[in-house]
Motif scaffolding. Structure first.
Motif, PDB file in Angstrom:
ATOM      1  N   ALA A  66     -15.764  -4.446  -7.635  1.00 18.72           N
ATOM      2  CA  ALA A  66     -15.557  -5.821  -6.574  1.00 18.72           C
ATOM      3  C   ALA A  66     -14.557  -5.596  -5.663  1.00 18.72           C
ATOM      4  CB  ALA A  66     -15.026  -6.898  -7.717  1.00 18.72           C
ATOM      5  N   CYS A  67     -13.669  -4.493  -5.857  1.00 20.31           N
ATOM      6  CA  CYS A  67     -12.782  -4.337  -4.634  1.00 20.31           C
ATOM      7  C   CYS A  67     -13.391  -3.461  -3.525  1.00 20.31           C
ATOM      8  CB  CYS A  67     -11.492  -3.567  -4.925  1.00 20.31           C
ATOM      9  SG  CYS A  67     -10.606  -4.983  -6.294  1.00 20.31           S
ATOM     10  N   ALA A  68     -13.131  -3.701  -2.414  1.00 18.60           N
ATOM     11  CA  ALA A  68     -13.358  -2.650  -1.135  1.00 18.60           C
ATOM     12  C   ALA A  68     -12.085  -1.890  -0.857  1.00 18.60           C
ATOM     13  CB  ALA A  68     -14.052  -3.328  -0.002  1.00 18.60           C
ATOM     14  N   ALA A  69     -12.030  -0.682  -0.782  1.00 19.36           N
ATOM     15  CA  ALA A  69     -11.027   0.079  -0.625  1.00 19.36           C
ATOM     16  C   ALA A  69     -10.937   0.587   0.849  1.00 19.36           C
ATOM     17  CB  ALA A  69     -10.864   1.485  -1.494  1.00 19.36           C
ATOM     18  N   ILE A  70      -9.957   0.281   1.790  1.00 19.71           N
ATOM     19  CA  ILE A  70     -10.007   0.389   3.137  1.00 19.71           C
ATOM     20  C   ILE A  70      -8.984   1.555   3.391  1.00 19.71           C
ATOM     21  CG2 ILE A  70      -9.858  -0.682   5.439  1.00 19.71           C
ATOM     22  CD1 ILE A  70     -10.315  -3.419   4.012  1.00 19.71           C
ATOM     23  N   LEU A  71      -9.556   2.824   3.859  1.00 21.30           N
ATOM     24  CA  LEU A  71      -8.575   3.977   4.180  1.00 21.30           C
ATOM     25  C   LEU A  71      -8.665   4.163   5.655  1.00 21.30           C
ATOM     26  CD1 LEU A  71     -10.174   4.571   1.271  1.00 21.30           C
ATOM     27  CD2 LEU A  71      -8.480   6.286   1.274  1.00 21.30           C
ATOM     28  N   LEU A  72      -7.446   3.612   6.353  1.00 21.96           N
ATOM     29  CA  LEU A  72      -7.546   3.713   7.773  1.00 21.96           C
ATOM     30  C   LEU A  72      -7.386   5.294   8.354  1.00 21.96           C
ATOM     31  CD1 LEU A  72      -4.964   1.004   8.196  1.00 21.96           C
ATOM     32  CD2 LEU A  72      -7.358   0.742   8.852  1.00 21.96           C
ATOM     33  N   ASN A  73      -8.245   5.594   9.466  1.00 25.95           N
ATOM     34  CA  ASN A  73      -8.114   6.887  10.162  1.00 25.95           C
ATOM     35  C   ASN A  73      -6.770   7.032  10.827  1.00 25.95           C
ATOM     36  OD1 ASN A  73     -10.724   7.005   9.274  1.00 25.95           O
ATOM     37  ND2 ASN A  73     -11.341   6.085  11.288  1.00 25.95           N
ATOM     38  N   GLU A  74      -6.361   8.143  11.174  1.00 24.44           N
ATOM     39  CA  GLU A  74      -5.123   8.621  11.677  1.00 24.44           C
ATOM     40  C   GLU A  74      -5.062   7.437  12.922  1.00 24.44           C
ATOM     41  OE1 GLU A  74      -2.881  12.541  13.312  1.00 24.44           O
ATOM     42  OE2 GLU A  74      -4.742  12.536  12.275  1.00 24.44           O
ATOM     43  N   GLY A  75      -3.879   7.351  13.326  1.00 25.88           N
ATOM     44  CA  GLY A  75      -3.770   6.518  14.551  1.00 25.88           C
ATOM     45  C   GLY A  75      -3.557   4.837  14.260  1.00 25.88           C
ATOM     46  N   HIS A  76      -3.915   4.561  13.136  1.00 23.52           N
ATOM     47  CA  HIS A  76      -3.970   3.091  12.790  1.00 23.52           C
ATOM     48  C   HIS A  76      -2.864   2.655  11.742  1.00 23.52           C
ATOM     49  CE1 HIS A  76      -7.816   4.401  14.485  1.00 23.52           C
ATOM     50  NE2 HIS A  76      -8.018   2.977  14.962  1.00 23.52           N
ATOM     51  N   HIS A  77      -2.053   1.861  12.075  1.00 25.37           N
ATOM     52  CA  HIS A  77      -0.925   1.622  11.126  1.00 25.37           C
ATOM     53  C   HIS A  77      -1.447   0.448  10.294  1.00 25.37           C
ATOM     54  CE1 HIS A  77       3.373   1.681  10.222  1.00 25.37           C
ATOM     55  NE2 HIS A  77       3.336   0.225  10.259  1.00 25.37           N
ATOM     56  N   VAL A  78      -1.163   0.945   8.882  1.00 22.87           N
ATOM     57  CA  VAL A  78      -1.268   0.161   7.473  1.00 22.87           C
ATOM     58  C   VAL A  78      -0.892  -1.342   7.752  1.00 22.87           C
ATOM     59  CG1 VAL A  78      -1.170   0.202   5.041  1.00 22.87           C
ATOM     60  CG2 VAL A  78      -2.057   2.216   6.228  1.00 22.87           C
ATOM     61  N   GLU A  79       0.309  -1.334   7.842  1.00 28.34           N
ATOM     62  CA  GLU A  79       0.938  -2.553   7.847  1.00 28.34           C
ATOM     63  C   GLU A  79       0.324  -3.441   8.668  1.00 28.34           C
ATOM     64  OE1 GLU A  79       3.188  -5.500   5.902  1.00 28.34           O
ATOM     65  OE2 GLU A  79       2.822  -3.493   5.383  1.00 28.34           O
ATOM     66  N   TYR A  80       0.079  -2.962  10.106  1.00 30.64           N
ATOM     67  CA  TYR A  80      -0.539  -3.918  10.993  1.00 30.64           C
ATOM     68  C   TYR A  80      -1.657  -4.483  10.379  1.00 30.64           C
ATOM     69  CZ  TYR A  80      -2.804  -5.455  15.326  1.00 30.64           C
ATOM     70  OH  TYR A  80      -3.753  -6.272  16.073  1.00 30.64           O
ATOM     71  N   TYR A  81      -2.575  -3.546   9.986  1.00 34.98           N
ATOM     72  CA  TYR A  81      -4.074  -3.958   9.646  1.00 34.98           C
ATOM     73  C   TYR A  81      -3.980  -4.834   8.385  1.00 34.98           C
ATOM     74  CZ  TYR A  81      -5.796  -1.640  13.697  1.00 34.98           C
ATOM     75  OH  TYR A  81      -6.365  -1.218  14.942  1.00 34.98           O
ATOM     76  N   PHE A  82      -3.190  -4.467   7.636  1.00 34.26           N
ATOM     77  CA  PHE A  82      -2.773  -5.447   6.486  1.00 34.26           C
ATOM     78  C   PHE A  82      -2.413  -6.793   6.806  1.00 34.26           C
ATOM     79  CE2 PHE A  82       0.297  -6.728   3.040  1.00 34.26           C
ATOM     80  CZ  PHE A  82      -0.822  -7.111   2.097  1.00 34.26           C
ATOM     81  N   GLN A  83      -1.608  -6.845   7.833  1.00 39.29           N
ATOM     82  CA  GLN A  83      -1.296  -8.402   8.354  1.00 39.29           C
ATOM     83  C   GLN A  83      -2.430  -8.969   9.094  1.00 39.29           C
ATOM     84  OE1 GLN A  83       1.613  -9.969   7.873  1.00 39.29           O
ATOM     85  NE2 GLN A  83       3.199  -8.282   7.065  1.00 39.29           N
ATOM     86  N   PHE A  84      -3.054  -8.306   9.712  1.00 40.19           N
ATOM     87  CA  PHE A  84      -4.234  -8.761  10.404  1.00 40.19           C
ATOM     88  C   PHE A  84      -5.280  -9.390   9.709  1.00 40.19           C
ATOM     89  CE2 PHE A  84      -8.400  -8.402  12.304  1.00 40.19           C
ATOM     90  CZ  PHE A  84      -8.429  -9.155  13.452  1.00 40.19           C
ATOM     91  N   LEU A  85      -5.551  -8.396   8.500  1.00 39.68           N
ATOM     92  CA  LEU A  85      -6.683  -8.832   7.420  1.00 39.68           C
ATOM     93  C   LEU A  85      -6.198 -10.179   6.522  1.00 39.68           C
ATOM     94  CD1 LEU A  85      -7.866  -5.521   6.385  1.00 39.68           C
ATOM     95  CD2 LEU A  85      -9.089  -7.288   7.908  1.00 39.68           C
ATOM     96  N   MET A  86      -4.943 -10.280   6.473  1.00 44.71           N
ATOM     97  CA  MET A  86      -4.307 -11.314   5.939  1.00 44.71           C
ATOM     98  C   MET A  86      -4.549 -12.526   6.718  1.00 44.71           C
ATOM     99  SD  MET A  86      -0.786 -10.853   3.715  1.00 44.71           S
ATOM    100  CE  MET A  86       0.229  -9.861   4.974  1.00 44.71           C
ATOM    101  N   SER A  87      -4.240 -12.571   8.099  1.00 42.96           N
ATOM    102  CA  SER A  87      -4.526 -13.606   8.975  1.00 42.96           C
ATOM    103  C   SER A  87      -5.949 -14.141   9.244  1.00 42.96           C
ATOM    104  CB  SER A  87      -3.796 -13.136  10.370  1.00 42.96           C
ATOM    105  OG  SER A  87      -4.737 -12.353  11.104  1.00 42.96           O
ATOM    106  N   ARG A  88      -6.896 -13.105   8.838  1.00 42.06           N
ATOM    107  CA  ARG A  88      -8.194 -13.624   8.931  1.00 42.06           C
ATOM    108  C   ARG A  88      -8.955 -13.842   7.640  1.00 42.06           C
ATOM    109  NH1 ARG A  88     -10.022 -14.960  13.392  1.00 42.06           N
ATOM    110  NH2 ARG A  88     -12.070 -13.869  13.334  1.00 42.06           N
TER     111      ARG A  88
END
Length: 403
Positions: A99-121
């Motif tokens: 039931a969990c989707a695992a998101i493994l970011l490619n190089e050049g993409h900052h984990v904390e930024y996208y974590f914050q973005f997905l929380m905001s959405r």
């Protein structure tokens, strides 16, 4: 509209999206090992450092479960209540259920930024769910989520700013939790007499509620429109959630001419009569606000003290919600399938009371604790609102940061 140096992409284009699995529950050798196993209930907008359940390496190898690295972003694709769409970040290596989707970011993409973005959405992502008996996300939907891609230095700077807010929020949450624990300990000590203030040596006396006051009924009728006509737009108590009635959140009702039995006044105590859980049956609330005219609904019954020479309302609001008294009330309301409390049963409730001057001191101390909790809660709510507004601006490029 994104800044010129930003571009719009999807999660599928900037990350590898995967999911987990559940080893067979029929094979004991697959469970109770050392491999953390995350369920959607643990995906709650934070960093996961441990899990309630663990699987074995054998269970990992003989199921669709996978071991994900630190900094993997997890998203709950389905679950009860508010779970669907929530995200978390792995602070440990862990496996997950399906039931969990695992998101493994490619190089050049900052984990904390996208974590914050997905929380905001969060709310928007929930709306993308499939329709049906239970609305769920799917791997395809997760992959299609649109995301901005700022230059990496800008991603890092935005994440740093928002992380600072998270630290302030976390600190305030810890202070709030500590204040609640301290109040709980104070109530346990002061209301049972285990701790007494200097100068208060008077003997504690036992009374039943029946010796201290009388009960009265609420307005009859299934809805507020059934009460009749006469005095229009009179406030009435329709529900309470705290030990003090919120007079700013009352509903209005038409009251029959001559109705006075359900008219409430300062110091009245209200008890719920029925509940599916022992924690709620007999829950009390005390009216400490001065109001001109206020009626009680029939969802509970009222209790009015003969006077305040033995029990102060300010003290009763804490005593009647203390753990030891709540436990006694729950026993009185014990039923076969549902907890019901009658007036006759409740009037047998025995209270051990200190002298009124000591009651006043105890109530004052606990009220001070409540004020501290309310202040911290207000600060926490403010920080969360300010961070939410900042996220809307920073994560979308409406407000730029200096690199």
């Amino acid at each position: 509209m994104l800044p010129e140096t930003w571009k719009l992409s999807t999660l599928d284009e900037i990350a590898k999206i995967s999911s987990g699995g559940t080893p067979s529950r029929q094979t004991p050798e697959y469970w109770g090992g050392d491999v953390p196993w995350v369920t959607t209930a643990e995906v709650q907008f934070g960093t996961i450092l441990d899990t309630a359940e663990k699987i074995t390496v054998e269970g990992l190898n003989n199921s669709s479960a996978k071991l994900f690295p630190v900094d993997t972003i997890l998203m709950a694709m389905y679950g009860q209540g508010k779970t669907r769409g929530q995200v978390a970040k792995l602070g440990i290596e862990a496996s997950t259920n399906q039931a969990c989707a695992a998101i493994l970011l490619n190089e050049g993409h900052h984990v904390e930024y996208y974590f914050q973005f997905l929380m905001s959405r969060y709310e928007h992502i929930r709306e993308m769910s499939n329709s049906g008996g239970q609305e769920n996300l799917s791997g395809g939907i997760v992959k299609s989520i649109q995301v901005p891609v700022p230059p990496l230095p800008e991603q890092k700077k935005i994440a740093q700013i928002l992380s600072t807010w998270d630290q302030a929020i976390a600190t305030t949450e810890r202070l709030l939790d500590l204040a609640r624990q301290q109040k709980k300990a104070l109530m346990q000590q002061l209301l049972t007499g285990k701790k007494r203030f200097p100068g208060f040596e008077g003997e504690r006396k036992k009374y039943t509620l029946g010796e201290l006051g009388n009960t009265f009924n609420g307005l009859t009728g299934k809805t507020k429109d059934d009460f009749g006509f006469g005095k229009k737009y009179i406030p009435y108590i329709n529900i309470f959630k705290n030990s003090r009635i919120d007079v700013s959140a009352l509903e209005l009702v038409d009251v029959k001419e001559g109705e006075s039995q359900s008219l409430s006044q300062y110091g009245d105590i209200f008890f719920t009569t029925s509940s599916e859980t022992p924690d709620e049956v007999g829950m009390s609330s005390v009216l400490l606000d001065q109001v001109d005219e206020l009626y009680l609904n029939s969802f509970c019954f009222g209790y009015r003290l003969f006077g305040f020479d033995s029990l102060l309302p300010e003290f009763a609001r804490y005593l009647l919600r203390s753990e030891h008294v709540r436990g006694e009330i729950a026993v009185l309301g014990q039923g076969a399938t549902r907890y019901n409390l009658s007036k006759k049963q409740l009037m047998k409730l025995e209270l051990t009371l200190p002298p009124v001057d000591e009651q006043k001191k105890i109530a004052s101390v606990l009220s001070g604790a409540d004020q501290e909790i309310e202040t911290l809660q207000s600060q926490l709510d403010g920080l969360k609102q300010e961070k939410k507004a900042l996220m809307q601006e920073l994560l979308t490029g409406k407000r730029r940061v200096l690199i």
